[in-house]
Motif scaffolding. Structure first.
Motif, PDB file in Angstrom:
ATOM      1  N   THR A 178       0.838  -1.206   0.000  1.00  0.00           N
ATOM      2  CA  THR A 178       0.000   0.000   0.000  1.00  0.00           C
ATOM      3  C   THR A 178       0.871   1.253   0.000  1.00  0.00           C
ATOM      4  O   THR A 178       1.823   1.354   0.788  1.00  0.00           O
ATOM      5  N   GLU A 179       0.559   2.188  -0.902  1.00  0.00           N
ATOM      6  CA  GLU A 179       1.277   3.464  -0.978  1.00  0.00           C
ATOM      7  C   GLU A 179       0.289   4.599  -1.211  1.00  0.00           C
ATOM      8  O   GLU A 179      -0.875   4.362  -1.537  1.00  0.00           O
ATOM      9  N   LYS A 180       0.761   5.814  -1.037  1.00  0.00           N
ATOM     10  CA  LYS A 180      -0.031   7.008  -1.348  1.00  0.00           C
ATOM     11  C   LYS A 180       0.614   7.704  -2.536  1.00  0.00           C
ATOM     12  O   LYS A 180       1.826   7.896  -2.576  1.00  0.00           O
ATOM     13  N   GLN A 181      -0.201   8.062  -3.534  1.00  0.00           N
ATOM     14  CA  GLN A 181       0.318   8.808  -4.680  1.00  0.00           C
ATOM     15  C   GLN A 181      -0.434  10.116  -4.818  1.00  0.00           C
ATOM     16  O   GLN A 181      -1.647  10.179  -4.595  1.00  0.00           O
ATOM     17  N   ASN A 182       0.316  11.152  -5.165  1.00  0.00           N
ATOM     18  CA  ASN A 182      -0.297  12.464  -5.337  1.00  0.00           C
ATOM     19  C   ASN A 182      -0.623  12.695  -6.809  1.00  0.00           C
ATOM     20  O   ASN A 182       0.234  12.596  -7.673  1.00  0.00           O
ATOM     21  N   PHE A 183      -1.902  12.971  -7.086  1.00  0.00           N
ATOM     22  CA  PHE A 183      -2.356  13.227  -8.451  1.00  0.00           C
ATOM     23  C   PHE A 183      -2.760  14.700  -8.593  1.00  0.00           C
ATOM     24  O   PHE A 183      -3.889  15.019  -8.931  1.00  0.00           O
ATOM     25  N   LEU A 184      -1.838  15.579  -8.266  1.00  0.00           N
ATOM     26  CA  LEU A 184      -2.004  17.018  -8.446  1.00  0.00           C
ATOM     27  C   LEU A 184      -3.084  17.593  -7.538  1.00  0.00           C
ATOM     28  O   LEU A 184      -2.804  18.341  -6.617  1.00  0.00           O
ATOM     29  N   LEU A 185      -4.336  17.209  -7.776  1.00  0.00           N
ATOM     30  CA  LEU A 185      -5.435  17.769  -6.997  1.00  0.00           C
ATOM     31  C   LEU A 185      -5.856  16.895  -5.820  1.00  0.00           C
ATOM     32  O   LEU A 185      -6.599  17.345  -4.950  1.00  0.00           O
ATOM     33  N   PHE A 186      -5.402  15.656  -5.805  1.00  0.00           N
ATOM     34  CA  PHE A 186      -5.841  14.765  -4.727  1.00  0.00           C
ATOM     35  C   PHE A 186      -4.801  13.663  -4.510  1.00  0.00           C
ATOM     36  O   PHE A 186      -3.984  13.371  -5.378  1.00  0.00           O
ATOM     37  N   ASP A 187      -4.839  13.091  -3.322  1.00  0.00           N
ATOM     38  CA  ASP A 187      -4.016  11.919  -2.996  1.00  0.00           C
ATOM     39  C   ASP A 187      -4.848  10.666  -3.183  1.00  0.00           C
ATOM     40  O   ASP A 187      -6.051  10.658  -2.896  1.00  0.00           O
ATOM     41  N   MET A 188      -4.213   9.601  -3.670  1.00  0.00           N
ATOM     42  CA  MET A 188      -4.931   8.352  -3.887  1.00  0.00           C
ATOM     43  C   MET A 188      -4.123   7.184  -3.329  1.00  0.00           C
ATOM     44  O   MET A 188      -2.902   7.136  -3.490  1.00  0.00           O
ATOM     45  N   THR A 189      -4.820   6.302  -2.633  1.00  0.00           N
ATOM     46  CA  THR A 189      -4.173   5.089  -2.140  1.00  0.00           C
ATOM     47  C   THR A 189      -3.977   4.126  -3.306  1.00  0.00           C
ATOM     48  O   THR A 189      -4.927   3.826  -4.027  1.00  0.00           O
ATOM     49  N   THR A 190      -2.768   3.661  -3.490  1.00  0.00           N
ATOM     50  CA  THR A 190      -2.478   2.712  -4.576  1.00  0.00           C
ATOM     51  C   THR A 190      -1.902   1.433  -3.984  1.00  0.00           C
ATOM     52  O   THR A 190      -1.471   1.402  -2.820  1.00  0.00           O
ATOM     53  N   HIS A 191      -1.885   0.385  -4.798  1.00  0.00           N
ATOM     54  CA  HIS A 191      -1.424  -0.925  -4.317  1.00  0.00           C
ATOM     55  C   HIS A 191      -0.499  -1.569  -5.348  1.00  0.00           C
ATOM     56  O   HIS A 191      -0.908  -2.456  -6.101  1.00  0.00           O
ATOM     57  N   PRO A 192       0.765  -1.115  -5.400  1.00  0.00           N
ATOM     58  CA  PRO A 192       1.730  -1.698  -6.343  1.00  0.00           C
ATOM     59  C   PRO A 192       2.009  -3.176  -6.044  1.00  0.00           C
ATOM     60  O   PRO A 192       1.860  -3.626  -4.908  1.00  0.00           O
ATOM     61  N   LEU A 193       2.443  -3.872  -7.076  1.00  0.00           N
ATOM     62  CA  LEU A 193       2.761  -5.297  -6.948  1.00  0.00           C
ATOM     63  C   LEU A 193       4.037  -5.467  -6.127  1.00  0.00           C
ATOM     64  O   LEU A 193       5.023  -4.785  -6.354  1.00  0.00           O
ATOM     65  N   THR A 194       3.990  -6.399  -5.169  1.00  0.00           N
ATOM     66  CA  THR A 194       5.178  -6.660  -4.369  1.00  0.00           C
ATOM     67  C   THR A 194       5.662  -8.105  -4.513  1.00  0.00           C
ATOM     68  O   THR A 194       6.810  -8.413  -4.252  1.00  0.00           O
ATOM     69  N   ASN A 195       4.755  -9.001  -4.941  1.00  0.00           N
ATOM     70  CA  ASN A 195       5.125 -10.407  -5.135  1.00  0.00           C
ATOM     71  C   ASN A 195       4.875 -10.776  -6.595  1.00  0.00           C
ATOM     72  O   ASN A 195       3.782 -11.205  -6.968  1.00  0.00           O
ATOM     73  N   ASN A 196       5.894 -10.611  -7.408  1.00  0.00           N
ATOM     74  CA  ASN A 196       5.746 -10.845  -8.840  1.00  0.00           C
ATOM     75  C   ASN A 196       5.559 -12.328  -9.178  1.00  0.00           C
ATOM     76  O   ASN A 196       4.986 -12.666 -10.209  1.00  0.00           O
ATOM     77  N   THR A 197       6.018 -13.204  -8.283  1.00  0.00           N
ATOM     78  CA  THR A 197       5.901 -14.643  -8.530  1.00  0.00           C
ATOM     79  C   THR A 197       4.441 -15.059  -8.663  1.00  0.00           C
ATOM     80  O   THR A 197       4.068 -15.814  -9.568  1.00  0.00           O
ATOM     81  N   ILE A 198       3.599 -14.558  -7.769  1.00  0.00           N
ATOM     82  CA  ILE A 198       2.179 -14.920  -7.794  1.00  0.00           C
ATOM     83  C   ILE A 198       1.501 -14.345  -9.028  1.00  0.00           C
ATOM     84  O   ILE A 198       0.688 -15.018  -9.674  1.00  0.00           O
ATOM     85  N   LYS A 199       1.846 -13.118  -9.385  1.00  0.00           N
ATOM     86  CA  LYS A 199       1.262 -12.510 -10.586  1.00  0.00           C
ATOM     87  C   LYS A 199       1.675 -13.298 -11.834  1.00  0.00           C
ATOM     88  O   LYS A 199       0.836 -13.583 -12.702  1.00  0.00           O
ATOM     89  N   GLN A 200       2.934 -13.667 -11.924  1.00  0.00           N
ATOM     90  CA  GLN A 200       3.410 -14.418 -13.085  1.00  0.00           C
ATOM     91  C   GLN A 200       2.787 -15.807 -13.152  1.00  0.00           C
ATOM     92  O   GLN A 200       2.516 -16.322 -14.237  1.00  0.00           O
ATOM     93  N   ARG A 201       2.559 -16.405 -11.992  1.00  0.00           N
ATOM     94  CA  ARG A 201       1.902 -17.717 -11.958  1.00  0.00           C
ATOM     95  C   ARG A 201       0.486 -17.612 -12.503  1.00  0.00           C
ATOM     96  O   ARG A 201       0.016 -18.474 -13.246  1.00  0.00           O
ATOM     97  N   LEU A 202      -0.197 -16.530 -12.141  1.00  0.00           N
ATOM     98  CA  LEU A 202      -1.557 -16.292 -12.632  1.00  0.00           C
ATOM     99  C   LEU A 202      -1.564 -16.070 -14.145  1.00  0.00           C
ATOM    100  O   LEU A 202      -2.369 -16.664 -14.878  1.00  0.00           O
ATOM    101  N   VAL A 203      -0.649 -15.225 -14.615  1.00  0.00           N
ATOM    102  CA  VAL A 203      -0.553 -14.939 -16.054  1.00  0.00           C
ATOM    103  C   VAL A 203      -0.230 -16.218 -16.827  1.00  0.00           C
ATOM    104  O   VAL A 203      -0.825 -16.502 -17.873  1.00  0.00           O
TER     105      VAL A 203
END
Length: 287
Positions: A178-203
């Motif tokens: 979980t991270e916070k990103q600033n989009f000029l007019l507002f902040d948004m909670t984002t969820h970058p990938l941290t475990n690429n193994t699981i994503k690649q297994r799914l793909v």
């Protein structure tokens, strides 16, 4: 005499213990079978994902941690995933088609079991469906759970913040962070990938299902994988799984996906040993 009584009581005790153990084993076995179809055979318990989580993971941008702003299909797609997930877990089914064989979209969704699934979102949707009388159709439930209704008395059916809640589930499973990103007019909670193994297994699972492991018959495909492909397409995220492929493999994979998309849900649902509710969800998105 006392010795005989002791032996008899020991036999009775062992018999009772054995019967008790058998009952526990049977209950455990039933519980495992109930959710068996929702399990990925190669996954560990900690990284097992629901259909909703898999579709969201395919749609999330790895580094940015959010779905495309232009994707207006994923919201309803995730609600469809919930219905299919509950059907795969033996909680929901469609009412009988009757002698006149009513269409998939005219048949009501029926609660087979209200046993908790262990997933808050699924249990919330299941409670709505169980408590609603008269029952609603698949199309109606996708709209109601998405909040797409003009009836103010039915707005309480809407499941709110679904993407954020699913992302938090994936954070708990160690797939995202979980991270916070600033989009000029507002902040948004984002969820970058941290475990690429699981994503690649799914793909890889999606890619292999239409390449190396292609069986050219939807009824011989794993029900969960087939559901994933069709629902990922309905959510407009399937393309992301094929993007890394070479041109030749990409063309072949997409050609076979289109073979699945061209199937007629009404005909497919009439065949033996199928998930009728899954085909009803597909029909709702392709009508």
């Amino acid at each position: 005499m006392a010795s005989l009584k002791q032996r008899t009581s020991g036999l009775v005790q062992r018999k009772n213990d054995r019967e008790s153990g058998e009952e526990e084993d049977e209950a455990r076995r039933c519980g495992e079978e109930d959710d068996q179809e929702q399990d990925d055979k190669g996954d560990s318990k900690e990284t097992r994902l629901t259909l909703m989580e898999e579709v969201l993971l395919l749609g999330l941008k790895d580094q940015e941690g959010y779905t495309s702003f232009w994707n207006d299909c994923i919201s309803s797609g995730l609600r469809g995933c919930m219905l299919v997930e509950l059907a795969l877990r033996g909680r929901l089914t469609l009412e009988a088609c009757g002698v006149r064989r009513r269409s998939l979209l005219s048949r009501k969704v029926i609660c087979k079991s209200d046993a908790p699934t262990g997933d808050v979102l699924l249990d919330e949707a299941l409670k709505h469906i169980k408590d609603t009388q008269p029952p609603e159709t698949v199309q109606s439930w996708i709209e109601l759970l998405s909040g797409e209704t003009w009836n103010p008395l039915k707005l309480h059916y809407q499941l709110r913040n679904v993407r954020e809640r699913l992302a938090k589930n994936l954070v708990e499973k160690g797939v995202l962070t979980t991270e916070k990103q600033n989009f000029l007019l507002f902040d948004m909670t984002t969820h970058p990938l941290t475990n690429n193994t699981i994503k690649q297994r799914l793909v890889k699972k999606v890619q292999e299902s239409v390449l190396e492991k292609w069986v050219n018959d939807p009824h011989r495909m794993d029900k969960r994988v087939l559901s994933l492909i069709l629902l990922a397409h309905s959510s407009d995220v399937l393309e992301n799984a094929f993007a890394p492929l070479q041109d030749e493999q990409y063309d072949l994979g997409m050609k076979r996906v289109h073979t699945l998309l061209e199937l007629e849900p009404e005909k497919e649902s009439a065949k033996p040993n199928v998930n009728e509710l899954m085909w009803a969800v597909v029909a709702a998105f392709t009508k």
